[in-house]
Design an enzyme around this catalytic site. Structure first.
Site, mmCIF file in Angstrom:
data_model
loop_
_atom_site.group_PDB
_atom_site.id
_atom_site.type_symbol
_atom_site.label_atom_id
_atom_site.label_comp_id
_atom_site.label_asym_id
_atom_site.label_seq_id
_atom_site.Cartn_x
_atom_site.Cartn_y
_atom_site.Cartn_z
ATOM 1 N N GLN A 252 -5.064 5.208 2.172
ATOM 2 C CA GLN A 252 -3.716 4.752 1.808
ATOM 3 C C GLN A 252 -2.994 4.150 3.016
ATOM 4 O O GLN A 252 -1.839 3.755 2.930
ATOM 5 C CB GLN A 252 -2.923 5.911 1.227
ATOM 6 C CG GLN A 252 -2.901 7.138 2.085
ATOM 7 C CD GLN A 252 -2.409 8.354 1.331
ATOM 8 O OE1 GLN A 252 -1.845 8.254 0.248
ATOM 9 N NE2 GLN A 252 -2.597 9.523 1.907
ATOM 10 N N ASP B 280 6.015 3.028 -2.286
ATOM 11 C CA ASP B 280 4.782 3.836 -2.297
ATOM 12 C C ASP B 280 3.631 3.130 -1.586
ATOM 13 O O ASP B 280 3.579 1.890 -1.542
ATOM 14 C CB ASP B 280 4.361 4.106 -3.743
ATOM 15 C CG ASP B 280 5.202 5.196 -4.384
ATOM 16 O OD1 ASP B 280 5.895 5.928 -3.647
ATOM 17 O OD2 ASP B 280 5.170 5.300 -5.626
ATOM 18 N N HIS B 281 2.704 3.941 -1.116
ATOM 19 C CA HIS B 281 1.422 3.428 -0.610
ATOM 20 C C HIS B 281 0.394 3.514 -1.744
ATOM 21 O O HIS B 281 0.547 4.307 -2.677
ATOM 22 C CB HIS B 281 0.951 4.272 0.580
ATOM 23 C CG HIS B 281 1.667 3.943 1.854
ATOM 24 N ND1 HIS B 281 1.052 3.911 3.078
ATOM 25 C CD2 HIS B 281 2.962 3.624 2.086
ATOM 26 C CE1 HIS B 281 1.927 3.591 4.017
ATOM 27 N NE2 HIS B 281 3.103 3.418 3.437
ATOM 28 N N PRO B 282 -0.698 2.748 -1.659
ATOM 29 C CA PRO B 282 -1.710 2.794 -2.734
ATOM 30 C C PRO B 282 -2.563 4.055 -2.604
ATOM 31 O O PRO B 282 -3.553 4.088 -1.864
ATOM 32 C CB PRO B 282 -2.532 1.526 -2.490
ATOM 33 C CG PRO B 282 -2.356 1.219 -1.047
ATOM 34 C CD PRO B 282 -1.028 1.744 -0.626
#
Ligand SMILES: CC(C)(COP(=O)(O)OP(=O)(O)OC[C@H]1O[C@@H](n2cnc3c(N)ncnc32)[C@H](O)[C@@H]1OP(=O)(O)O)[C@@H](O)C(=O)NCCC(=O)NCCS
Length: 210
Positions: free
Chosen positions: A88, A80-82
């Site tokens: 992101q 996942d990305h933040p």
């Protein structure tokens, strides 16, 4: 014109992992008789003995057991990305590459490391399947082609679809219990050679070793 024939699967294997030179592997381990196909990307993962990947496979932060079959275009643990940051985009954590800082933001990589995928022994993961973060897949399970696995899968269970759902077990509950107890995947190479032909008959196998 000459007839030509060579597939990845024909290349002889050995106690040394066979890694296709087109693949990129970072801080990972692989056991004996393993084979990593073309154009794989593997990050911080452990691949058990005899497990193989076909082409274009991605494995991030995962434990993969022995004798597991991973088809082409499978992705294990797409990270996942933040999403809670203003952006992101990966520049906030791969900040060194973009010249914003001297070092990267390890917090993001540690967060990804905390969401490892665990795959058991003798699992078959079909073409193009995706196994999402944190999932555990039990030994002997089957993941159908194109499935997206978002929840844990019980041993010897066949799952298909998006999101993946169980459609059946490969064997009766009693046979599954005995197979998990026998744990043939832990046999030595010598025992495996001796009993190799017995792997083809489940009923006789359970009668003898269950
Ligand atoms: C999962 C799989 C093993 C199931 O095989 P099977 O037990 O013979 O299942 P069936 O073909 O009888 O299908 C059973 C049901 O699941 C559905 N189904 C089967 N595979 C599916 C898949 N990959 N995605 C979604 N649904 C699937 C069928 O439509 C059928 O649904 P229905 O009961 O509503 O009619 C097989 O379909 C599969 O995906 N194999 C992977 C092949 C592959 O990727 N090989 C790569 C080379 S190693």
């Amino acid at each position: 014109m000459k007839p030509i024939h060579q597939t990845h699967a024909d290349i002889p294997l050995s106690a040394e992992p066979a890694i296709n030179p087109s693949s990129h592997i970072t801080n990972s381990f692989a056991g004996a008789w393993t084979s990593i196909g073309p154009n794989n990307k593997i990050i911080e993962s452990r691949i058990g003995d005899y497990t193989y990947t076909m082409d274009d496979v991605t494995v991030n932060y995962a434990e993969v057991g022995k004798f597991t079959s991973i088809a082409s275009h499978v992705c294990i643990n797409p990270v996942d990305h933040p999403m809670d940051r203003v952006t992101q985009h990966h520049m906030t954590y791969r900040r060194a590459a973009f010249g914003f800082a001297q070092t990267n933001d390890e917090d993001i990589f540690n967060w990804r490391r905390g969401n490892r995928v665990t795959i058991g022994h003798d699992v078959w993961i079909g073409h193009g399947a995706i196994v999402m973060k944190g999932v555990t897949i039990g030994s002997g399970a089957v993941v159908g082609s194109g499935a997206i696995v978002t929840k844990d899968v019980e041993p010897y269970t066949v799952v298909v679809g998006v999101a993946a759902r169980p459609i059946r077990k490969r064997f009766s509950e009693e046979t599954i219990r005995q197979l998990l107890q026998i744990a043939w995947w832990d046999w030595s190479r010598e025992l495996l050679e001796e009993r190799f032909l017995e792997l083809n008959d489940i009923d006789a196998f359970i009668r003898k070793y269950g």
